[in-house]
Motif scaffolding. Structure first.
Motif, PDB file in Angstrom:
ATOM      1  N   UNK A   1       1.966  12.094  -9.651  1.00  0.00           N
ATOM      2  CA  UNK A   1       1.242  13.361  -9.565  1.00  0.00           C
ATOM      3  C   UNK A   1       2.194  14.541  -9.445  1.00  0.00           C
ATOM      4  N   UNK A   2       3.271  14.363  -8.712  1.00  0.00           N
ATOM      5  CA  UNK A   2       4.256  15.433  -8.572  1.00  0.00           C
ATOM      6  C   UNK A   2       4.913  15.723  -9.912  1.00  0.00           C
ATOM      7  N   UNK A   3       5.267  14.690 -10.642  1.00  0.00           N
ATOM      8  CA  UNK A   3       5.920  14.870 -11.939  1.00  0.00           C
ATOM      9  C   UNK A   3       5.015  15.615 -12.917  1.00  0.00           C
ATOM     10  N   UNK A   4       3.700  15.409 -12.815  1.00  0.00           N
ATOM     11  CA  UNK A   4       2.761  16.112 -13.685  1.00  0.00           C
ATOM     12  C   UNK A   4       2.676  17.594 -13.343  1.00  0.00           C
TER      13      UNK A   4
ATOM     14  N   UNK B   1       0.830  -1.205   0.000  1.00  0.00           N
ATOM     15  CA  UNK B   1       0.000   0.000   0.000  1.00  0.00           C
ATOM     16  C   UNK B   1       0.867   1.258   0.000  1.00  0.00           C
ATOM     17  N   UNK B   2       1.878   1.304   0.855  1.00  0.00           N
ATOM     18  CA  UNK B   2       2.735   2.487   0.911  1.00  0.00           C
ATOM     19  C   UNK B   2       3.550   2.653  -0.365  1.00  0.00           C
ATOM     20  N   UNK B   3       3.983   1.558  -0.969  1.00  0.00           N
ATOM     21  CA  UNK B   3       4.730   1.666  -2.220  1.00  0.00           C
ATOM     22  C   UNK B   3       3.823   2.185  -3.332  1.00  0.00           C
ATOM     23  N   UNK B   4       2.587   1.713  -3.362  1.00  0.00           N
ATOM     24  CA  UNK B   4       1.616   2.201  -4.338  1.00  0.00           C
ATOM     25  C   UNK B   4       1.373   3.700  -4.144  1.00  0.00           C
ATOM     26  N   UNK B   5       1.170   4.127  -2.903  1.00  0.00           N
ATOM     27  CA  UNK B   5       0.954   5.548  -2.623  1.00  0.00           C
ATOM     28  C   UNK B   5       2.169   6.384  -3.008  1.00  0.00           C
ATOM     29  N   UNK B   6       3.357   5.862  -2.738  1.00  0.00           N
ATOM     30  CA  UNK B   6       4.579   6.558  -3.137  1.00  0.00           C
ATOM     31  C   UNK B   6       4.606   6.770  -4.647  1.00  0.00           C
TER      32      UNK B   6
END
Length: 101
Positions: free
Chosen positions: A37-40, A26-31
C-alpha cells in the motif's frame, strides 16, 4: 527442519509454538500489505529510502533490546551491507522513475 520443530515444541509446548507461528505469519502478512500500500502511494525512491531506514532500525533495535554486541568487523560488514542495499534501492528506484516519465 523436522528436528527443529520437535525441539521447539518440546521447549515451549505445542500451543505456544502454534500461537507464535500464527502471529509471526500474521505480522509478516500485515507488513507486506503495508509495504504494498505504501508503494502505491509514494514514489519508488521514497519507498527505497524507507526500506533502508527500516533495516537500520531493525539492526539498532536488536543491539539495544537484545544486547547484541557489534565488533569492528561486524560493524563494517553491516555498514557495507546497508550501503549496498541503499545504493541498489536508489538506482533501481531511479530506473523505475525514469521509465514512468
Amino acid at each position: 527442519m523436522q528436528y527443529g520443530f520437535k525441539d521447539a515444541i518440546a521447549k515451549v509446548g505445542i500451543i505456544k509454538f502454534v500461537s507464535d507461528l500464527f502471529w509471526i505469519g500474521m505480522f509478516y502478512h500485515l507488513y507486506n500489505q503495508i509495504a504494498t500500500n505504501t508503494l502505491e502511494r509514494v514514489a519508488p525512491l521514497t519507498h527505497a529510502v524507507g526500506n533502508v531506514l527500516k533495516r537500520v532500525f531493525v539492526i539498532g533495535f536488536s543491539i539495544v533490546v537484545f544486547g547484541n554486541t557489534i565488533s569492528t568487523q561486524t560493524g563494517i560488514g553491516t555498514a557495507i551491507a546497508i550501503a549496498g542495499v541503499a545504493i541498489y534501492s536508489f538506482i533501481k528506484a531511479r530506473i523505475e522513475q525514469d521509465k514512468r516519465v
